[in-house]
Design an enzyme around this catalytic site. Structure first.
Site, PDB file in Angstrom:
ATOM      1  N   GLU A 114       0.861  -1.191   0.000  1.00  0.00           N
ATOM      2  CA  GLU A 114       0.000   0.000   0.000  1.00  0.00           C
ATOM      3  C   GLU A 114       0.888   1.228   0.000  1.00  0.00           C
ATOM      4  O   GLU A 114       1.872   1.277   0.731  1.00  0.00           O
ATOM      5  CB  GLU A 114      -0.861   0.094   1.284  1.00  0.00           C
ATOM      6  CG  GLU A 114      -1.914  -0.960   1.441  1.00  0.00           C
ATOM      7  CD  GLU A 114      -2.754  -0.755   2.729  1.00  0.00           C
ATOM      8  OE1 GLU A 114      -2.533   0.246   3.456  1.00  0.00           O
ATOM      9  OE2 GLU A 114      -3.613  -1.603   2.993  1.00  0.00           O
ATOM     10  N   GLU A 172     -13.592   5.236   0.954  1.00  0.00           N
ATOM     11  CA  GLU A 172     -14.438   4.235   1.617  1.00  0.00           C
ATOM     12  C   GLU A 172     -15.071   4.830   2.873  1.00  0.00           C
ATOM     13  O   GLU A 172     -14.376   5.095   3.853  1.00  0.00           O
ATOM     14  CB  GLU A 172     -13.590   3.012   1.979  1.00  0.00           C
ATOM     15  CG  GLU A 172     -13.033   2.292   0.766  1.00  0.00           C
ATOM     16  CD  GLU A 172     -11.968   1.264   1.142  1.00  0.00           C
ATOM     17  OE1 GLU A 172     -12.314   0.249   1.749  1.00  0.00           O
ATOM     18  OE2 GLU A 172     -10.785   1.500   0.838  1.00  0.00           O
ATOM     19  N   LYS A 229     -14.649   3.244   6.702  1.00  0.00           N
ATOM     20  CA  LYS A 229     -13.384   2.995   7.396  1.00  0.00           C
ATOM     21  C   LYS A 229     -13.375   3.812   8.681  1.00  0.00           C
ATOM     22  O   LYS A 229     -13.619   5.012   8.658  1.00  0.00           O
ATOM     23  CB  LYS A 229     -12.193   3.419   6.529  1.00  0.00           C
ATOM     24  CG  LYS A 229     -11.882   2.446   5.416  1.00  0.00           C
ATOM     25  CD  LYS A 229     -10.456   2.630   4.929  1.00  0.00           C
ATOM     26  CE  LYS A 229      -9.478   1.921   5.879  1.00  0.00           C
ATOM     27  NZ  LYS A 229      -8.080   2.176   5.528  1.00  0.00           N
ATOM     28  N   GLU A 277      -8.688   8.616   6.677  1.00  0.00           N
ATOM     29  CA  GLU A 277      -8.845   7.185   6.395  1.00  0.00           C
ATOM     30  C   GLU A 277      -9.912   6.922   5.331  1.00  0.00           C
ATOM     31  O   GLU A 277      -9.834   5.954   4.603  1.00  0.00           O
ATOM     32  CB  GLU A 277      -9.235   6.436   7.686  1.00  0.00           C
ATOM     33  CG  GLU A 277      -8.088   6.284   8.664  1.00  0.00           C
ATOM     34  CD  GLU A 277      -6.989   5.383   8.133  1.00  0.00           C
ATOM     35  OE1 GLU A 277      -7.316   4.344   7.549  1.00  0.00           O
ATOM     36  OE2 GLU A 277      -5.808   5.735   8.281  1.00  0.00           O
TER      37      GLU A 277
END
Ligand SMILES: *[C@@H]1O[C@H](CO)[C@@H](O)[C@H](O)[C@H]1NC(C)=O
Ligand SMILES: *[C@@H]1O[C@H](CO)[C@@H](O)[C@H](O)[C@H]1NC(C)=O
Ligand SMILES: *[C@@H]1O[C@H](CO)[C@@H](O)[C@H](O)[C@H]1NC(C)=O
Ligand SMILES: *[C@@H]1O[C@H](CO)[C@@H](O)[C@H](O)[C@H]1NC(C)=O
Ligand SMILES: *[C@@H]1O[C@H](CO)[C@@H](O)[C@H](O)[C@H]1NC(C)=O
Ligand SMILES: *[C@@H]1O[C@H](CO)[C@@H](O)[C@H](O)[C@H]1NC(C)=O
Ligand SMILES: *[C@@H]1O[C@H](CO)[C@@H](O)[C@H](O)[C@H]1NC(C)=O
Ligand SMILES: *[C@@H]1O[C@H](CO)[C@@H](O)[C@H](O)[C@H]1NC(C)=O
Length: 456
Positions: free
Chosen positions: A267, A323, A326, A332
């Site tokens: 990542e 997202e 999260k 995040e």
């Protein structure tokens, strides 16, 4: 008349709260699914292709996604969930069953090439016993794959930078003493023997955002033209933070006697948005970082890092989507290359073929590269579910000291007597007390930050 004042979080200055050809430089993308508004797997696969990603990594072995990836050219990395590690580590039958039911139905039509056993489990202190089960589980999984004639799948696990206790200067890179001998050493032995990779999550954003005064933003964005850092231990010269972080792990592996295990960037990325109390999270920086890193990682001939010049570093960018489910701070939920509806947050080409000047649209000016100074409150988010807000209110009030006294009947903030009003008071009051120990203004998406005083 008694006045109601919501408790603000006051930020005066920046808070330092936490102090070869087969593996050519192809860039992939992480396809996380922690959102309740994301496009379908088949549409997502189309979007992944349109980004010109060559690989995709998922955080489970979702059959719908693996089915959608059938007969595409995308190489796929799947993951064994953290919860299964301990049981699998002692039970070959269970390991065989998992591979039979999750991998075999899709292999080889879906090009599954990597299987990560758990996600960042060495960063989780909730069940440290799992650490010691990690390598035994990796060995069992590799054995199952072999037994079923699946030889193309490399087995690894993903690690965050906090597997190191020292990462600066890079030549001083050292694994944490609690995992070094018992977990990392046998893992490196396994990875070296099976010619797999050390899968590493590398985010220059995090060290920069905790120390933006001493670390130059350009250096973190791999954008610096005139600043270099020379490691006094190795004599190697660095032009960006990413290389520094990767090399710290390379030196740590060397220290344990495994100088040649290859690194895979599991990542990397940069947030395109976040909360008011977060710095540097914006579209400008996210586009700049990701474009620079893609350019570097896809370069021909390969660039490598100062400790391993000229070597290919395969990678996955985090992440496909913003997202919304999260947990944690707002950043995040904003690492996406795409909005949940599939439209791009900014232009990006993961093949690296687009040169910087070819990106047509001007990026919006960065707005928060300096720390925010002023008051922030934590308020109930628009459209939050009332019954869930009620539960969150009870929770917030049960925490801390006198968190909800002013919203008791007769209290200064009792009126107007509504769940939304009371919860907003409680969230702000909770957050003001717990921010310093990592508390967030999120409450499962029920809360959001505001710089407008809600009591006005
Ligand atoms: C692990 O095994 C135990 C004992 O068989 C079982 O109770 C438990 O549910 C299993 N855990 C998981 C996550 O499957
Ligand atoms: C191993 O896993 C299998 C399949 O879930 C189960 O039937 C068996 O009881 C397990 N063995 C042990 C020793 O837990
Ligand atoms: C090197 O790492 C050790 C811990 O592993 C640390 O105590 C020491 O301060 C570091 N050296 C430098 C120059 O930062
Ligand atoms: C790592 O693998 C290489 C190549 O297979 C081998 O020559 C080397 O001895 C291994 N290193 C260790 C420390 O086992
Ligand atoms: C590097 O360039 C930037 C922008 O042109 C400038 O602000 C900065 O002072 C320069 N730094 C050094 C060390 O020369
Ligand atoms: C997708 O979502 C973004 C962000 O919410 C929005 O700006 C954009 O207009 C949406 N695109 C479409 C096609 O709905
Ligand atoms: C609100 O949340 C509750 C509990 O999670 C759920 O049962 C209910 O269906 C939700 N209401 C709406 C309108 O989504
Ligand atoms: C609550 O008060 C006690 C005693 O004054 C203190 O030790 C504790 O840290 C406080 N808790 C919070 C969350 O502020």
């Amino acid at each position: 008349m008694k006045m109601c004042h919501f408790v603000p979080l006051l930020i005066l200055s920046f808070l330092v709260s936490i102090s070869s050809a087969e593996f050519s430089g192809k860039v992939g993308v992480n396809y996380g699914q922690l959102g309740n508004n994301l496009r379908s797997p088949s549409k997502s696969v189309e979007l992944i292709k349109s980004l010109k990603a060559k690989r995709v990594k998922i955080y489970d072995a979702n059959p719908d996604i693996l089915k959608s990836l059938k007969n595409t050219n995308l190489q796929v990395s799947i993951m064994l969930p953290n919860e299964l590690i301990s049981n699998i580590s002692t039970n070959q039958t269970l390991s065989d069953l998992w591979i039979r039911s999750k991998v075999l139905p899709f292999y080889p039509d879906t090009k599954i090439r990597y299987l990560l056993v758990g996600n960042e489990i060495l960063s989780s202190y909730s069940n440290t016993q799992t650490w010691y089960n990690l390598v035994p589980a990796m060995i069992k999984i590799k054995h199952s794959l072999k037994a079923l004639g699946i030889h193309k799948v490399k087995v690894g696990t993903s690690s965050a930078m906090d597997v190191l206790e020292s990462s600066f200067p890079p030549s001083n890179g050292t694994f944490r003493v609690d995992i070094s001998g018992r977990v990392i050493k046998p893992m490196l032995q396994f990875l070296n023997r099976t010619k797999s990779f050390f899968f590493l999550d590398v985010y220059p954003y995090f060290p920069w955002s905790t120390d933006p005064v001493n670390i130059k933003l350009d250096y973190a964005l791999s954008e610096s033209k005139n600043f270099t850092y020379t490691d006094p231990g190795s004599g190697l010269t660095y032009t960006n933070l990413f290389d520094q972080m990767v090399d710290a792990v390379i030196f740590a592996m060397k220290r344990l006697g495994y100088p040649d295990v290859r690194i895979w960037i599991a990542e990397t990325g940069w947030p395109n948005d976040g909360d008011f109390d977060q710095i540097g999270c914006n579209i400008y920086n996210a586009a700049t970082y990701n474009r620079n890193i893609v350019k570097k990682l896809t370069s021909v001939p390969p660039i490598g890092t100062p400790a391993r010049p000229g070597r290919v570093v395969p990678s996955f960018i985090f992440s496909l989507y913003n997202e919304n489910q999260k947990p944690g701070p707002g950043t995040e939920r904003h690492f996406g290359l795409l909005y949940p509806n599939g439209s791009r947050v900014y232009e990006i080409d993961l093949s690296g073929e687009t040169s910087m000047w070819e990106y047509k649209k001007r990026l919006p000016k960065p707005t928060n590269n300096e720390p925010y100074k002023g008051k922030i409150w934590c308020f109930v988010a628009k459209g939050a579910n009332r019954s869930e807000v009620g539960s969150a209110l009870s929770y917030a009030c049960s925490q801390g000291n006198k968190t909800c006294d002013p919203i008791q009947p007769g209290g200064k903030c009792y009126k107007p007597d509504s769940v939304i009003w009371h919860a907003s008071y409680a969230f702000s009051s909770y957050w003001a007390q717990f921010k310093k120990v990592g508390g967030t203004c999120y409450f499962n998406g029920l809360a959001t930050q505001t710089i407008k005083d809600p009591s006005k």
